[in-house]
Each structure stands twice: as structure tokens, then as C-alpha cells.
Enzyme design. Sequence first.
Site, PDB file in Angstrom:
ATOM      1  N   GLY A 132      -1.870 -41.389  -6.540  1.00  0.00           N
ATOM      2  CA  GLY A 132      -2.033 -41.715  -4.764  1.00  0.00           C
ATOM      3  C   GLY A 132      -2.318 -43.343  -4.647  1.00  0.00           C
ATOM      4  O   GLY A 132      -3.345 -43.939  -5.485  1.00  0.00           O
ATOM      5  N   THR A 133      -1.895 -43.608  -3.964  1.00  0.00           N
ATOM      6  CA  THR A 133      -2.478 -45.436  -3.352  1.00  0.00           C
ATOM      7  C   THR A 133      -3.554 -45.908  -3.350  1.00  0.00           C
ATOM      8  O   THR A 133      -4.377 -46.604  -3.782  1.00  0.00           O
ATOM      9  CB  THR A 133      -2.124 -45.255  -2.218  1.00  0.00           C
ATOM     10  OG1 THR A 133      -0.493 -45.787  -1.456  1.00  0.00           O
ATOM     11  CG2 THR A 133      -2.004 -47.296  -2.372  1.00  0.00           C
ATOM     12  N   ILE A 134      -4.701 -45.183  -3.140  1.00  0.00           N
ATOM     13  CA  ILE A 134      -6.421 -45.028  -3.283  1.00  0.00           C
ATOM     14  C   ILE A 134      -6.655 -45.610  -4.723  1.00  0.00           C
ATOM     15  O   ILE A 134      -7.202 -46.330  -4.194  1.00  0.00           O
ATOM     16  CB  ILE A 134      -6.514 -43.867  -2.160  1.00  0.00           C
ATOM     17  CG1 ILE A 134      -8.154 -43.957  -2.015  1.00  0.00           C
ATOM     18  CG2 ILE A 134      -6.501 -42.357  -3.347  1.00  0.00           C
ATOM     19  CD1 ILE A 134      -9.279 -43.368  -1.000  1.00  0.00           C
ATOM     20  N   GLY A 135      -6.200 -44.928  -5.671  1.00  0.00           N
ATOM     21  CA  GLY A 135      -6.244 -46.154  -6.466  1.00  0.00           C
ATOM     22  C   GLY A 135      -5.876 -46.453  -7.363  1.00  0.00           C
ATOM     23  O   GLY A 135      -5.740 -46.285  -9.187  1.00  0.00           O
TER      24      GLY A 135
END
EC number: 3.5.1.1
Length: 285
Positions: free
Chosen positions: A11-14
Site C-alpha cells: 500500500g501507499t503508506i510504505g
Amino acid sequence: MTNLRLIDTGGTIGMVPSEQGLVPGEGVVETYLRAILPEGVTLDVVTFDPLIDSANIMPSDWNRLADLVEAHDGPVLITHGTDTLGYTAAALSQVIAPERSVVLCAAMQPLGQKADAEDSLRVAMGHLVTGAAGVTVAVNGAILAGAGVTKTDSHAPQAFISVPQAAARVGDQGKRFREDVDIGVLTLAPGLSAKALAAQLGCFDAVVLRIYGAGTFPERADLVQAVADATARGMPIRVVSQCLTGGLAPGLYAAGAQFWQSGCTSGGTETVELALVRLSLDLAH
């Protein structure tokens, strides 16, 4: 001592930059979390290999996540992409025991951008170490109830809401999702022909059908018959409103009276995500 499990799905977070655009970065979330671990908290890490964009999430991944949560005694933090976050949160909210502490964390911008990722992870960590029960979602620095989470904006930091839902159904905890069925989401629109509706219904094992407002449906016998034919051959059809909040009130309007005799099931206030999840669990019986 609290043993926190991190399940990093991607996902975008990482994510990190690449020549093709943002891609999942191995160890990015783990490195950040280890730097902010409160005293008395240890970190147990499970990483999807490969890390995936949430567009690629499947029911098999819901089953894997449920197994990983249930195999761990302590709280669980799951990092996840935003696009299918609502589906995964709804899925886990139904099959994980309500006394467990599980937070799915996502962000619209990656770590290191001084945007929403850092705040969301800190809020998630704080929520988990208190032992708060239930499946929740940490986004934009806030905690939302997992069962009704839905994405409402494709870019803004405040991209999610949580629509209040009834408690998980008795008997669904501990179950797993069918991985060999096709469940469709169909949307009613003005001018839809009975031929087109029947053809779509014929492609699936079960369907979430999004109709108008509080539960209205065109007063057309051919459309109603297409739905009735599908339910008569055993197809489960779960009906939700095209409106995000408010839900259905079958029988409130005459426009829909015939439709509600066709054998469909009302999803009430359910989001599309939760309705699909519950259909999948119904098929797992």
C-alpha cells in the site's frame, strides 16, 4: 510486555519512488515503527512477499490475514493500501472475534512526505497499546469503525468515512471466505434494459445490487422479472442503497413494491463493501 504483530501487506503508506511510479518498499513501515515503539512493546513482523498494491487484494488475502490475526495472542496492526481498504476492514470485522484488537492502517501519501502516514501510524499504535477491542481503521490520524469504512475521495487526506453498522452476525466469527465464487456489484441506472440486467445477473454466483434512495426500483415488470428469475434459480441478491448513508426502507415508496417481492435481501444500512463480504460468508455455509 505487549507483543504487537505488524502485518505489512503493502500500500501507499510504505511505498517508495521508482521509474514506473510509486511501488511498495520492503521494510519501510517496520523501520518507522521500530523507531516509535513505546516502552514495553515488542514487534513481531509478518511481511507479504511480494508486497502488493491493494488493487490486487483477493478473498484469499482476507483468509490469510484472518489466520495471521488468530495465530497471534496480542494486538495486530495491518498496513494496507487505500483502494480496497473498506473491503478488507469489512471482511475482518465479521470473522475476527470482537474482543481482539486489530487496526488496519493506510495513508494517501507515503511515509517521509510529512503528510498523513506518520500521524496514522502513531494513532494506530496508541490505540493498540490501550488494548481497545474490535477491528478498526486508522486513516488521516483518526480511528474509524472497520465494518462501515468506505473511500469517498481519490486524493484528499480525508478520504474515508465509516457508516454506522449493526454488530457482526452471530456465527460468522471464525469463518473463512469462499475463493472460488464470483460476486458482482451491479448498479441500477435509468434506462437499464431487462435484457442487460438479466445478462449481468447470469454471470455471477451472487450479486450486490445498488438501487435508488431508500429502496425505490423502476415500476417495470420486465426488470422485476429478471431479478425474480435470478433469485428463483437460487442466486443470492443483497440490495443496498446508492446513497452512502441512510440505508434502505423497503415498502416506503410504491415504486419498489413489486421489486421487494422478488426474493432479494435488504442490506439495510450496509455499505457495498460489507454487503459483498456478507454474501461471501453466506456462500461459505
